[in-house]
Design a protein around this motif. Structure first.
Motif, PDB file in Angstrom:
ATOM      1  N   TYR B 177       0.031  -0.586   9.417  1.00 29.57           N
ATOM      2  CA  TYR B 177      -0.649   0.128   8.569  1.00 29.57           C
ATOM      3  C   TYR B 177      -0.490  -0.363   6.903  1.00 29.57           C
ATOM      4  CZ  TYR B 177      -3.479   3.789   6.187  1.00 29.57           C
ATOM      5  OH  TYR B 177      -4.283   4.412   5.485  1.00 29.57           O
ATOM      6  N   GLN B 180      -1.747  -4.594   6.892  1.00 29.65           N
ATOM      7  CA  GLN B 180      -3.223  -4.907   7.287  1.00 29.65           C
ATOM      8  C   GLN B 180      -3.935  -4.116   6.266  1.00 29.65           C
ATOM      9  OE1 GLN B 180      -4.068  -7.281   9.641  1.00 29.65           O
ATOM     10  NE2 GLN B 180      -1.749  -7.565   9.382  1.00 29.65           N
ATOM     11  N   LYS B 182      -6.918  -4.151   4.683  1.00 26.64           N
ATOM     12  CA  LYS B 182      -8.302  -4.121   4.973  1.00 26.64           C
ATOM     13  C   LYS B 182      -8.620  -3.559   6.184  1.00 26.64           C
ATOM     14  CE  LYS B 182      -8.884  -6.255   1.096  1.00 26.64           C
ATOM     15  NZ  LYS B 182      -9.282  -5.490  -0.072  1.00 26.64           N
ATOM     16  N   LYS B 183      -7.510  -3.258   7.231  1.00 23.28           N
ATOM     17  CA  LYS B 183      -8.077  -2.688   8.499  1.00 23.28           C
ATOM     18  C   LYS B 183      -8.237  -1.314   8.591  1.00 23.28           C
ATOM     19  CE  LYS B 183      -5.797  -2.860  13.111  1.00 23.28           C
ATOM     20  NZ  LYS B 183      -4.585  -3.482  13.961  1.00 23.28           N
ATOM     21  N   ARG B 184      -9.368  -0.863   9.248  1.00 20.97           N
ATOM     22  CA  ARG B 184      -9.335   0.642   9.437  1.00 20.97           C
ATOM     23  C   ARG B 184      -8.846   1.021  10.909  1.00 20.97           C
ATOM     24  NH1 ARG B 184     -11.943   3.478   5.648  1.00 20.97           N
ATOM     25  NH2 ARG B 184     -12.579   2.211   3.926  1.00 20.97           N
ATOM     26  N   TYR B 185      -8.620   2.344  11.240  1.00 21.49           N
ATOM     27  CA  TYR B 185      -7.895   2.684  12.283  1.00 21.49           C
ATOM     28  C   TYR B 185      -8.650   3.916  12.733  1.00 21.49           C
ATOM     29  CZ  TYR B 185      -3.939  -0.204  10.621  1.00 21.49           C
ATOM     30  OH  TYR B 185      -3.180  -1.482  10.411  1.00 21.49           O
ATOM     31  N   ARG B 272      -7.364   4.883   5.743  1.00 21.89           N
ATOM     32  CA  ARG B 272      -8.043   3.941   5.874  1.00 21.89           C
ATOM     33  C   ARG B 272      -8.499   3.953   7.601  1.00 21.89           C
ATOM     34  NH1 ARG B 272      -4.177   0.538   4.183  1.00 21.89           N
ATOM     35  NH2 ARG B 272      -4.208  -0.350   6.340  1.00 21.89           N
TER      36      ARG B 272
END
Lengths: 398, 398
Positions: B177, B180, B182-185, B272
């Motif tokens: 988390y 990354q 820019k990553k969404r979860y 995110r």
């Protein structure tokens, strides 16, 4: 299964709704004061009165004697056990004298055996989960949860070679940490006292709310606060760190290595920190203050800001010889250390006097230090909440 | 001050190093088994033997009678109090029959009064901090801390309009988390049972290690897991939510609003996340399973994955009328709900039979669901650890 499910729900209802039981048993008795904020959900006792008195009540119909044992002194609860009085339904009650604001450990003595109060949340102190009571300080809210941006307190697991086991650190990240994704932060390493652990500073100390409030008011720089347990036993003699067998006879023997070789590198790899000493602070209370001085003065390359709260500095203090001569060259010390903060409460006179004597001797020898006094508080968390608020506001200013 | 400082250190040493006290008092007694991992730092008792028996020991020289009260059933500890036997020094001991692997609540009865074991960490259950003992399952490590990347468990504070107060949620963020960025979860909302709170799933359930291990093995998608307390009392009648006065008579009355109007929006603003139902799952155990079905079936727009662990589904179940007809149109239900997961342990027959009957009736009516059975475990956390591991691996696969 039936035998369990039905009674379990009943038991939970009893725990969850003690107000109804008490009200039922004691319809005539007016209930004064407010439930303590340290109580478990729904528990109506202990109750704190406006003048700081506390009424404890415990249901123990089968006990012969029930007492309250305060886990401290000079806080108004007294030092010896307080006898509780049984009513006809088996509830035992006592109302104390007015107490000092802050957080006080306590426990029950049930026929002489130490036990926690089922109405209180537990707080890790005295080497075990322990009951505690929060007494509000009128007009003071620097450690209250307020409608300001809040940071998080993260439980983080890391492996320590120095102790040969997995450890859990609590890490406060300031409110903007997740949104300012390019920003790097300074770090305060903050240690508890004897018998406590990594939970103490957030749970008893409310360190996260203190920082949230200081940051919201612009009084402290946003910082990461790392709260690990100071207990760090080295591996058992004759074993390797990897075996995980630790030597319980040496509770703090691996502290310096754990901190400098394992924790700091872990934090600086897992969080967006500035990775050098001018952005690292360390502080601790009581036993944690001794460890803070030990590691910070023994490893001058590590920390630029040093805070010692209620240090057990009881003997003679000679700046020329103390801490292996770390203070001997005052000019070099002052150039290297951006802040040496010393403090204590006025109601813990041995700590206050020893700390003040240390401060005075240092000043005389040319070593700069700040002396902070918490008026009216003892060797307890209200002293350290105030200490943290004062100390944190002085950090990372240049 | 002197009167306190000296005894306090002595007391802490006693708590911190019980091994030495016991060894001193009982030099002749060989010590079998291993200290439970649920013990506090340094506590040598309770000890778990290789065959699952447990030896409890408590120092209570002044008590007339000391017993162990198991906080569950069908786990090998029995249902009634276990009498402990006093030795000449005032230590009370009992060794149980072989127990079932997993986590078992228990407490002491000191002259009939419920009290926690000072050697045990406390775990919030039964409406209060409660002792618990961890019994390892041979060859099973899916919930152990391993040398894999670890997520964090964050305490997060947010304001709820539905309950009119500040609440604390525990939020697991997966290992990647923080890197990354820019990553969404996707998000799993995960609820405890009666008498427990937001700490249960990480502390008793080891949800974070279960997820760490599944993610490391590629068996689960990285996800955020939100563990809040299900207790959500609405404001007192005649007051506003803002006054903070809550109605203790309605423990779950504001659950749906708290979750849908306060918690989900808070999580989706602070983390995110993917902000839509196909990336939202919900699950709960026991009372939390009832609440899960209530909110997920009552608000089909909110969650695409639904898990009900050990639901107290004891009466007749008619798919045509249950949950206000939510299952009536099987095709529509199957198109909308990506997973309906139902499970229970074989040693909690009422829950297992009721859940299985619900599953069977649903299948018959054309509604798809998964039925999971935890062999040999009761209405306890080992059932729910296994349930989470099975459930989480099925989430967010398309």
């Amino acid at each position: 299964m039936k035998a369990w499910w039905v009674p379990s729900v009943a038991a939970v209802m009893v725990f969850a709704l003690p107000v109804h039981r008490v009200a039922h048993a004691q319809v005539a008795a007016p209930v004064a004061g407010q439930p303590a904020s340290s109580n478990v959900r729904g528990a109506e006792y202990p109750r704190v009165h406006a003048d700081g008195r506390v009424t404890f009540r415990v249901a123990a119909p089968t006990a012969q004697k029930v007492q309250i044992q305060p886990g401290g002194s000079d806080n108004g609860l007294g030092t010896g056990p307080l006898d509780m009085v049984r009513d006809a339904t088996g509830n035992w009650t006592v109302t104390t004298a007015p107490t000092v604001p802050g957080f006080h450990y306590y426990w029950l003595l049930i026929d002489g055996v130490a036990a926690n109060d089922p109405s209180s949340e537990t707080y890790f102190g005295w080497g075990r989960p322990t009951s505690g009571i929060e007494i509000p300080e009128p007009g003071v809210d620097f450690y209250a949860i307020k409608d300001v941006p809040h940071g998080a307190v993260r439980a983080q697991w890391y492996q320590s070679k120095a102790t040969g086991n997995w450890r859990r650190a609590y890490v406060y990240t300031p409110p903007d940490y997740d949104t300012q994704t390019k920003k790097r932060y300074p770090v305060l390493y903050l240690f508890h006292g004897m018998g406590e652990d990594e939970r103490g500073w957030s749970s008893q100390g409310k360190a996260n709310f203190i920082l949230d409030n200081l940051i919201a008011e612009g009084k402290a720089k946003p910082m990461i606060v790392v709260m690990d347990t100071a207990y760090a036993s080295p591996p058992m003699p004759g074993t390797t760190a990897q075996s995980g067998a630790r030597d319980p006879r040496s509770q703090f023997g691996a502290f310096d290595d754990m901190l400098l070789k394992d924790l700091v590198p872990y934090i600086e790899s897992a969080f967006r920190t500035h990775k050098e000493r001018n952005h690292r602070a360390i502080a601790g209370l009581s036993r944690g203050a001794s460890l803070t001085l030990q590691v910070a003065l023994g490893h001058p390359e590590a920390f630029a800001y040093i805070g010692a709260m209620s240090t057990p500095q009881f003997g003679a203090f000679d700046p020329a010889t103390a801490h292996n001569g770390a203070f001997r060259d005052a000019a070099a010390f002052n150039a290297r250390v951006k802040l040496l903060w010393l403090g204590a409460g006025t109601m813990e006179p041995r700590f206050r006097e020893g700390t003040h004597a240390m401060h005075t001797a240092l000043e005389k020898s040319g070593v700069k230090s700040v002396f902070f006094e918490s008026v009216g508080t003892s060797h307890e968390w209200q002293t350290w909440r105030r200490s943290l608020s004062d100390f944190a506001a002085r950090l990372f200013r240049d």
